[in-house]
Design an enzyme around this catalytic site. Sequence first.
Site, PDB file in Angstrom:
ATOM      1  N   ASP A  26       0.838  -1.194   0.000  1.00 48.54           N
ATOM      2  CA  ASP A  26       0.000   0.000   0.000  1.00 48.54           C
ATOM      3  C   ASP A  26       0.875   1.246   0.000  1.00 48.54           C
ATOM      4  O   ASP A  26       1.867   1.328   0.722  1.00 48.54           O
ATOM      5  CB  ASP A  26      -0.891  -0.022   1.243  1.00 48.54           C
ATOM      6  N   GLU A  74       1.539  -0.697  -5.191  1.00 47.91           N
ATOM      7  CA  GLU A  74       0.487   0.281  -5.455  1.00 47.91           C
ATOM      8  C   GLU A  74       1.191   1.626  -5.491  1.00 47.91           C
ATOM      9  O   GLU A  74       1.428   2.252  -4.461  1.00 47.91           O
ATOM     10  CB  GLU A  74      -0.587   0.273  -4.362  1.00 47.91           C
TER      11      GLU A  74
END
Length: 544
Positions: free
Chosen positions: A225, A284
């Site tokens: 993330d 990401e």
Amino acid sequence: MTQDLAPSVRDAAVPAARRPEKWWRSAVIYQVYVRSFADSDGDGIGDLRGIRERLPHLASLGVDAVWLTPFYASPQADGGYDVADYRAVDPLFGDLSDADDLVREAHRLGLRVIVDIVPNHTSDRHVWFQAALADRPGGTARERYHFRPGKGAAGELPPNDWESVFGGPAWTRTVDPDGTPGEWYLHLFAPEQPDLNWDNPEVREEFDSVLRFWLDLGVDGFRIDVAHGMVKAPGLPDIGRKEQAKLIGAQVLPFFDQDGVHEIHRSWRRLLDSYEGERIGVAEAWAPTSERLALYVRPDELHQAFNFQFLTCAWGAEAMRTVIDESLAATCSVGAPTTWVLSNHDVVRHTTRYGGGERGRSRARAAALLMLALPGSAYVYQGEELGLPEVVELPDEVRQDPAFFRGDGQDGTRDGCRVPLPWSGEEAPYGFGPGGSWLPQPAEWRGLSAEAQSGDPRSTLELYRSALALRHELPGLGDGEMTWLEAPEGVLAFSRPGFVCTLNTGGAEAELPVPGRPVLATAALEFTGGTVRVPSDSCVWWAV
């Protein structure tokens, strides 16, 4: 002659066929938003046991792996992306034995498991941050985060002009034990998500330990993330303008896409490579160009990076071809596969982005075949295989996206793509679980459930099943080369070994020479001699 190439119903591929060497270069990975996939205990919130019970759906769909959003101990200020304990399962989702059971059952079915890791920030309930609040300014506990004195005569102004992605300032002022205003701490997302200081060696050592914990349990990799966000520019300089959330992915910012993040990813690649079984890292990462995104997947860094340029591309042959060309050129320059994605838990579902209604549904089905025919890997967001649209009329009182309650950041509408899945039945919660669902499901979803679509040769579910089965069967699909073919305006056509894909994005049907034997199409085709008429907003796969 009109030919309706409705997909046939196919059995799941043999699990062993899904474990090739360098599997990640061609893999189709299914994203599970844990809260919304399947609920086993009736509290209206999805959990790990519910996922395990529904794994046969993913095996029959034909995907190669599953990616799970965070299920760690968390106050749930941001749907689990505010982690209080990276080695514990939140009771909402089960316990550590449920995670172990899920990984083992997935492996038995031939599915690999990717878990989320959240390294940019922790929860404000994390023991480290609680210790930091209790420490004095300049204390060692505060060095794990970004604490700074404020500006102004009494330190009443934030240390710089950075804005939270969710809206408002990226700084919150603390209160000292004696009740007086204290230092400020940085949070690029919600105030409950303080940013870690990756210049601190304790932070790096802790995350190495966390990664090893889950690798030892058997997971096959990590989706990282905010992989672009751990390193901040020295001195934390001002940006000098407002609406900074709109700059993400458009330019390098002092808090995003700093070059220093790559040293972290290189160290994690070495850690992943020390384990057997080709464990992978997935970035990401929002980067302003395909070339900068490719830096995250250099040979000594991560294995995949989501292609958000493809996700945000407008519907149209010219725009799509440009993005595809730029993406392939950038990743090929570093020897990496391109990783295609159409939807995820943070964006409006592409059925709705492409216009909604029947037009959006047709375009979404066609885009799925395009994505699955392109070279590289692909991600499917849960419900994409059911053709689910965005839920745009959620009552304000049920929303939980933190950006919804703040201004000048993201649009705050992420709840609309997170509505729990419809599995079966005529009434909500449509088999999601024995109780209700944490977000309400539309009445029209009864016709979109997995049960309603299963076995219907014209359904989106069977289209995905057939496409994924063919992707395993046809040697020209997955990783490899492609060549553009001449095509009418509004049409994309390309060849791969033994295969041709044609996509008509135009407003009218297109006529072109028959390139081979049609094996899958999103709409009925009309043949006249050696030509075929491909309907608007449709895609066809051909064997040659």
